[in-house]
Design an enzyme around this catalytic site. Structure first.
Site, PDB file in Angstrom:
ATOM      1  N   ARG A 120      40.511   7.390  67.545  1.00 20.38           N
ATOM      2  CA  ARG A 120      39.752   6.160  67.338  1.00 20.38           C
ATOM      3  C   ARG A 120      39.412   5.566  68.691  1.00 20.38           C
ATOM      4  O   ARG A 120      40.221   5.599  69.629  1.00 20.38           O
ATOM      5  CB  ARG A 120      40.548   5.142  66.508  1.00 20.38           C
ATOM      6  CG  ARG A 120      40.736   5.540  65.049  1.00 20.38           C
ATOM      7  CD  ARG A 120      39.437   5.502  64.277  1.00 20.38           C
ATOM      8  NE  ARG A 120      39.607   5.788  62.869  1.00 20.38           N
ATOM      9  CZ  ARG A 120      39.511   6.987  62.316  1.00 20.38           C
ATOM     10  NH1 ARG A 120      39.259   8.031  63.093  1.00 20.38           N
ATOM     11  NH2 ARG A 120      39.669   7.154  61.017  1.00 20.38           N
ATOM     12  N   GLU A 172      30.010   1.933  67.197  1.00 23.95           N
ATOM     13  CA  GLU A 172      29.264   2.968  66.484  1.00 23.95           C
ATOM     14  C   GLU A 172      28.475   2.363  65.324  1.00 23.95           C
ATOM     15  O   GLU A 172      28.988   1.517  64.606  1.00 23.95           O
ATOM     16  CB  GLU A 172      30.229   4.018  65.917  1.00 23.95           C
ATOM     17  CG  GLU A 172      30.975   4.831  66.949  1.00 23.95           C
ATOM     18  CD  GLU A 172      32.004   5.747  66.300  1.00 23.95           C
ATOM     19  OE1 GLU A 172      31.991   5.870  65.054  1.00 23.95           O
ATOM     20  OE2 GLU A 172      32.820   6.324  67.031  1.00 23.95           O
ATOM     21  N   HIS A 229      31.072  11.169  66.066  1.00 24.66           N
ATOM     22  CA  HIS A 229      32.183  10.914  65.143  1.00 24.66           C
ATOM     23  C   HIS A 229      32.136  11.911  63.988  1.00 24.66           C
ATOM     24  O   HIS A 229      32.093  11.549  62.814  1.00 24.66           O
ATOM     25  CB  HIS A 229      32.147   9.473  64.630  1.00 24.66           C
ATOM     26  CG  HIS A 229      33.498   9.002  64.169  1.00 24.66           C
ATOM     27  ND1 HIS A 229      33.886   7.681  64.228  1.00 24.66           N
ATOM     28  CD2 HIS A 229      34.563   9.670  63.639  1.00 24.66           C
ATOM     29  CE1 HIS A 229      35.109   7.551  63.754  1.00 24.66           C
ATOM     30  NE2 HIS A 229      35.547   8.751  63.398  1.00 24.66           N
TER      31      HIS A 229
END
Length: 339
Positions: free
Chosen positions: A231, A259, A282
């Protein structure tokens, strides 16, 4: 029962949920701010990356179970779920191999500058002299920050490339490290001082937020390759960008602050724009194999809940309670007041 599936989910597994006698509403393009208006009388909510905020939880009178179709539950307001007595579950470990594969891919891509090779070739530019410069990773030391299910998948892959592996996590002991065939680091600082390559695999929790801070980053050896597929909030992104800009380290990251929630859109990131940063969108868990494994586990969670009234992978179970007495288990499908 009724389930709202608010993220992309394989069609075959949607059919499996329906076969359980559950009415399924499939809305894979819902945004976080739209969930509250669509939750209606759903008893079960299935999400992947969509954030489940307090307003959604508080506006869902029939909701008793939230399933994160992935690892971790940092996108779900656990406090609000606890207040409502709603079970929260996830699918731990089902995407571990996919994430480990991407982490190793980023490492190799950085060392051999694969993306830059491709960009130049597509532009009609041949530069063998420049791209023949690479260290190679054989014989180097990889530090794993976090030795959970993903970290454990990293170990055989790293060893296959001839890497020495050092591990740190809050629960790792020397004995556990020895059983895994890796060296033990007592602190993150100790690990960083030993390693040429560092790969992060911790869940986002209050105690891991900002774990890789400026002090830790400044301790990294010159030339360190730093990989983050966990993360973004685990790392001080500003300090990381400063270290890259100074030419001290190289970075491969699948996660970034800010994001977009949508699958496509404009994204501006100081870190992602730097040379010597190899970024991906991601996508760590985004292989068909991983998504099918997660979907299968999601169906299993719903099956047990519907048929047995039990909650698989229940993450918000109270460890301590002020209660001085207990009562029989609640009726099947009803939330427990102990969450």
């Amino acid at each position: 029962m009724k389930a709202l599936v608010a993220d992309a989910f394989p069609e075959a597994y949607l059919a499996n949920i329906k076969d359980l006698g559950v009415e399924v509403e499939y809305k894979p393009k819902l945004k976080s701010e739209e969930l509250a208006a669509h939750i209606g009388n759903a008893n079960i909510l299935v999400v992947r990356s969509t954030e489940v905020r307090a307003d959604c939880i508080m506006s869902a009178p029939a909701l008793t179970l939230i399933i994160r179709a992935g690892a971790g539950v940092n996108t779900i307001d656990i406090a609000a779920a606890n207040e409502r007595g709603i079970y929260v579950t996830n699918c731990p470990g089902k995407n571990a191999i996919a994430v480990a594969e991407l982490a190793m891919g980023l490492l190799l891509a950085i060392d051999r500058r694969i993306a830059d090779n491709v960009i130049d070739l597509r532009a009609g530019k041949w530069n063998k002299g420049e791209y023949s410069k690479a260290d190679g990773i054989y014989g180097k030391t990889m530090g794993l920050i976090g030795v959970g299910q993903i970290g454990k998948e990293m170990i055989p892959r790293a060893k296959a490339f001839g890497l020495r592996v050092v591990g740190w996590s809050r629960s790792l002991t020397r004995e556990k490290a020895a059983a895994l065939g890796i060296d033990f680091a007592g602190t993150v600082q100790d690990l960083v001082s030993l390693c040429n390559i560092i790969s992060v695999h911790v869940a986002l929790k209050p105690e891991t937020r900002g774990l890789i801070n400026r002090t830790i980053i400044d301790m990294m050896k010159p030339g360190t390759i730093f990989i983050n597929t966990s993360r973004a909030e685990v790392v001080d992104e500003e300090a990381l960008a400063d270290a890259v800009a100074a030419g001290r380290i190289r970075v491969g990251s699948d996660v970034f602050l800010g994001e977009p929630e949508e699958k496509t859109g404009t994204f501006v990131s100081k870190l992602a724009s730097l040379p010597n940063v190899y970024g991906t969108h991601h996508i760590g868990a985004s292989t068909e194999q991983a998504q099918n494994a997660v979907a299968e586990e999601t169906v299993a969670i719903i099956r047990e809940y519907v048929q047995q009234g039990t909650v698989r992978n229940w993450v918000n179970r109270a460890r301590k309670t002020a209660a001085t007495w207990s009562c029989p288990a609640p009726p099947r499908g009803s939330p427990s007041s102990s969450t």
